[in-house]
Each structure stands twice: as structure tokens, then as C-alpha cells.
Design a protein around this motif. Structure first.
Motif, PDB file in Angstrom:
ATOM      1  N   VAL A 163      -5.682  15.839  -3.408  1.00 60.95           N
ATOM      2  CA  VAL A 163      -5.256  14.434  -3.466  1.00 60.95           C
ATOM      3  C   VAL A 163      -3.859  14.299  -2.864  1.00 60.95           C
ATOM      4  N   PHE A 164      -2.959  15.209  -3.221  1.00 56.68           N
ATOM      5  CA  PHE A 164      -1.589  15.179  -2.707  1.00 56.68           C
ATOM      6  C   PHE A 164      -1.568  15.330  -1.188  1.00 56.68           C
ATOM      7  N   VAL A 165      -2.337  16.294  -0.675  1.00 58.46           N
ATOM      8  CA  VAL A 165      -2.373  16.527   0.777  1.00 58.46           C
ATOM      9  C   VAL A 165      -2.973  15.326   1.502  1.00 58.46           C
ATOM     10  N   THR A 166      -4.004  14.739   0.941  1.00 55.72           N
ATOM     11  CA  THR A 166      -4.609  13.549   1.558  1.00 55.72           C
ATOM     12  C   THR A 166      -3.585  12.419   1.639  1.00 55.72           C
ATOM     13  N   ALA A 167      -2.831  12.224   0.558  1.00 55.44           N
ATOM     14  CA  ALA A 167      -1.782  11.196   0.569  1.00 55.44           C
ATOM     15  C   ALA A 167      -0.718  11.520   1.618  1.00 55.44           C
ATOM     16  N   CYS A 168      -0.340  12.805   1.718  1.00 56.37           N
ATOM     17  CA  CYS A 168       0.651  13.224   2.724  1.00 56.37           C
ATOM     18  C   CYS A 168       0.173  12.879   4.130  1.00 56.37           C
ATOM     19  N   LEU A 169      -1.084  13.199   4.412  1.00 57.96           N
ATOM     20  CA  LEU A 169      -1.624  12.961   5.756  1.00 57.96           C
ATOM     21  C   LEU A 169      -1.783  11.471   6.050  1.00 57.96           C
ATOM     22  N   LEU A 170      -2.166  10.692   5.043  1.00 57.30           N
ATOM     23  CA  LEU A 170      -2.254   9.239   5.237  1.00 57.30           C
ATOM     24  C   LEU A 170      -0.884   8.659   5.555  1.00 57.30           C
ATOM     25  N   TRP A 171       0.120   9.093   4.829  1.00 57.30           N
ATOM     26  CA  TRP A 171       1.474   8.596   5.042  1.00 57.30           C
ATOM     27  C   TRP A 171       1.971   8.985   6.432  1.00 57.30           C
ATOM     28  N   THR A 172       1.721  10.234   6.845  1.00 51.08           N
ATOM     29  CA  THR A 172       2.140  10.681   8.176  1.00 51.08           C
ATOM     30  C   THR A 172       1.422   9.879   9.256  1.00 51.08           C
ATOM     31  N   ALA A 173       0.126   9.644   9.076  1.00 50.53           N
ATOM     32  CA  ALA A 173      -0.642   8.869  10.062  1.00 50.53           C
ATOM     33  C   ALA A 173      -0.091   7.450  10.174  1.00 50.53           C
ATOM     34  N   ASP A 174       0.234   6.839   9.035  1.00 49.05           N
ATOM     35  CA  ASP A 174       0.804   5.489   9.069  1.00 49.05           C
ATOM     36  C   ASP A 174       2.142   5.498   9.794  1.00 49.05           C
ATOM     37  N   TYR A 175       2.974   6.499   9.520  1.00 49.44           N
ATOM     38  CA  TYR A 175       4.276   6.595  10.183  1.00 49.44           C
ATOM     39  C   TYR A 175       4.108   6.764  11.693  1.00 49.44           C
ATOM     40  N   ALA A 221       0.836  -1.209   0.000  1.00 50.90           N
ATOM     41  CA  ALA A 221       0.000   0.000   0.000  1.00 50.90           C
ATOM     42  C   ALA A 221       0.869   1.257   0.000  1.00 50.90           C
ATOM     43  N   LEU A 222       1.946   1.246   0.798  1.00 46.98           N
ATOM     44  CA  LEU A 222       2.823   2.412   0.842  1.00 46.98           C
ATOM     45  C   LEU A 222       3.592   2.593  -0.465  1.00 46.98           C
ATOM     46  N   LYS A 223       3.954   1.499  -1.120  1.00 51.33           N
ATOM     47  CA  LYS A 223       4.617   1.617  -2.424  1.00 51.33           C
ATOM     48  C   LYS A 223       3.670   2.227  -3.445  1.00 51.33           C
ATOM     49  N   ALA A 224       2.416   1.810  -3.421  1.00 51.04           N
ATOM     50  CA  ALA A 224       1.423   2.389  -4.337  1.00 51.04           C
ATOM     51  C   ALA A 224       1.239   3.875  -4.036  1.00 51.04           C
ATOM     52  N   LEU A 225       1.171   4.217  -2.759  1.00 53.70           N
ATOM     53  CA  LEU A 225       1.045   5.614  -2.358  1.00 53.70           C
ATOM     54  C   LEU A 225       2.269   6.408  -2.810  1.00 53.70           C
ATOM     55  N   HIS A 226       3.446   5.858  -2.578  1.00 56.22           N
ATOM     56  CA  HIS A 226       4.713   6.485  -2.966  1.00 56.22           C
ATOM     57  C   HIS A 226       4.722   6.792  -4.454  1.00 56.22           C
ATOM     58  N   TRP A 227       4.454   5.801  -5.284  1.00 51.41           N
ATOM     59  CA  TRP A 227       4.554   5.987  -6.727  1.00 51.41           C
ATOM     60  C   TRP A 227       3.410   6.818  -7.290  1.00 51.41           C
ATOM     61  N   SER A 228       2.283   6.888  -6.596  1.00 46.51           N
ATOM     62  CA  SER A 228       1.204   7.767  -7.065  1.00 46.51           C
ATOM     63  C   SER A 228       1.519   9.229  -6.738  1.00 46.51           C
ATOM     64  N   MET A 229       2.369   9.473  -5.753  1.00 49.03           N
ATOM     65  CA  MET A 229       2.728  10.838  -5.381  1.00 49.03           C
ATOM     66  C   MET A 229       3.816  11.417  -6.274  1.00 49.03           C
ATOM     67  N   VAL A 230       4.602  10.585  -6.914  1.00 50.83           N
ATOM     68  CA  VAL A 230       5.705  11.078  -7.746  1.00 50.83           C
ATOM     69  C   VAL A 230       5.207  11.978  -8.884  1.00 50.83           C
ATOM     70  N   PRO A 231       4.204  11.539  -9.687  1.00 52.45           N
ATOM     71  CA  PRO A 231       3.752  12.447 -10.752  1.00 52.45           C
ATOM     72  C   PRO A 231       3.113  13.723 -10.199  1.00 52.45           C
ATOM     73  N   LEU A 232       2.454  13.627  -9.053  1.00 51.10           N
ATOM     74  CA  LEU A 232       1.871  14.830  -8.445  1.00 51.10           C
ATOM     75  C   LEU A 232       2.965  15.795  -8.007  1.00 51.10           C
ATOM     76  N   LEU A 233       4.020  15.274  -7.413  1.00 56.98           N
ATOM     77  CA  LEU A 233       5.143  16.122  -7.001  1.00 56.98           C
ATOM     78  C   LEU A 233       5.748  16.817  -8.214  1.00 56.98           C
ATOM     79  N   ILE A 234       5.950  16.072  -9.282  1.00 52.86           N
ATOM     80  CA  ILE A 234       6.510  16.659 -10.507  1.00 52.86           C
ATOM     81  C   ILE A 234       5.574  17.737 -11.050  1.00 52.86           C
ATOM     82  N   TRP A 235       4.266  17.452 -11.051  1.00 53.63           N
ATOM     83  CA  TRP A 235       3.282  18.430 -11.514  1.00 53.63           C
ATOM     84  C   TRP A 235       3.408  19.738 -10.728  1.00 53.63           C
ATOM     85  N   PHE A 236       3.455  19.644  -9.402  1.00 52.27           N
ATOM     86  CA  PHE A 236       3.493  20.851  -8.578  1.00 52.27           C
ATOM     87  C   PHE A 236       4.848  21.559  -8.643  1.00 52.27           C
TER      88      PHE A 236
END
Length: 169
Positions: free
Chosen positions: A53-65, A13-28
Motif C-alpha cells: 500500500v505504501f509503495v503504491t501511494a509512493c508511485l501514485l504521488w511520483t506519477a502525479d508530480y 486527493a493529494l492531501k488524503a494521500l499525504h495523511w494516509s501515508m503518515v501512519p504507514l511511515l510511522i509503522w515502518f
């Protein structure tokens, strides 16, 4: 017989989250709100929705950590200094993602009017604090590009970790 839904393993799940954030990071990195405004409100709303979407992913990742700690472990062939760098870099990325989300919230809080993320979600009640809004905006931008640089270093570290293992033997 009842069907059961199984969640993917944490690392998957974290790998999917990680790789889905890469294009968003590049976009921003490449596209700012000022770049999309000339294309109209619909383009700005889409840009804002991607931010949500990016912020939601950030918060999910922080919560998991916060709940379970780091999911990755440094490779066993890495020298001790590289293991420390690996773990420190991952922690800095997670806290950096959280910081970008937090300063985004503070932008909405200090704004003169209500910001709607993606045109659907109110960011924060606007307090109309222009000086604070300008300062938070500068911090948000600096923090984001610092995070982007760290993400680039992270990518270089992982692309070079095989090299590090081979050269330290």
C-alpha cells in the motif's frame, strides 16, 4: 439521467494521500520485518501488504508530480529562503518516496527467491545476487530512514512556518 462520478480535486486527493501515508511511515519506522516474523507468517503478510500500500501511494504521488509538478505553493508570507526550502523539501520527499520504492524492487530483483508483496504480487524475478542484495538492502534501509528524517523536518517546517512568517516581518 445518468449518475456521474466526480474525482476529488487534485489538492484534496493529494492531501488524503499525504495523511494516509503518515501512519504507514510511522509503522515502518517502528516495526521491521524481523519484529513481525515471531508472530507468524500471517503477521509478516500483513506487514508486507502495508508495504505494498505504501509503495503504491509512493508511485501514485511520483506519477502525479511527473505529470503536473508540485501541487503546493509556499505561503505568500514566507521569506524567499523559506520558499526555496519549502519547494526543495517537497521535491526531495517525492523523489525519496520513489527511491524507496525503486530500491524495494531492486531487493526483490537481487533476492535468492521470489518475493511476494503482501503475499499477492510478485516484486521482481529473483536473480540470486547475494552481494548486490546485501548492498541494496543497506541502501534501502538508509534511504528509508533518511526519508523519515526528512519527513520529520517537513513536519517541523510546516509547524513552524507561522513562526517564520511572524519573525521575519
Amino acid at each position: 439521467m445518468t449518475a456521474r462520478f466526480k474525482f476529488p480535486h487534485r489538492r484534496s486527493a493529494l492531501k488524503a494521500l499525504h495523511w494516509s501515508m503518515v501512519p504507514l511511515l510511522i509503522w515502518f519506522i517502528l516495526v521491521t520485518p524481523a519484529d513481525v516474523l515471531p508472530f507468524g507468517q500471517a503477521a509478516f503478510r500483513i506487514h508486507s501488504l502495508l508495504g505494498l500500500v505504501f509503495v503504491t501511494a509512493c508511485l501514485l504521488w511520483t506519477a502525479d508530480y511527473l505529470r503536473r509538478g508540485l501541487a503546493s505553493r509556499p505561503g505568500p508570507k514566507l521569506p524567499p529562503w523559506a520558499r526555496r526550502v519549502h519547494q526543495g523539501m517537497h521535491r526531495a520527499l517525492i523523489w525519496g518516496l520513489f527511491g524507496v520504492a525503486l530500491t524495494g524492487f531492486l531487493l526483490g530483483l537481487t533476492a535468492p527467491r521470489l518475493f511476494m508483496a503482501g503475499g499477492i504480487l510478485p516484486v521482481a524475478p529473483p536473480l540470486d545476487l547475494p552481494r548486490a542484495h546485501d548492498l541494496v538492502g543497506k541502501v534501502h534501509i538508509f534511504e528509508f530512514y533518511l526519508l523519515a528524517a526528512l519527513a520529520g523536518a517537513h513536519g517541523l517546517f510546516h509547524s513552524g512556518d507561522t513562526f517564520i512568517c511572524v519573525t521575519t516581518r
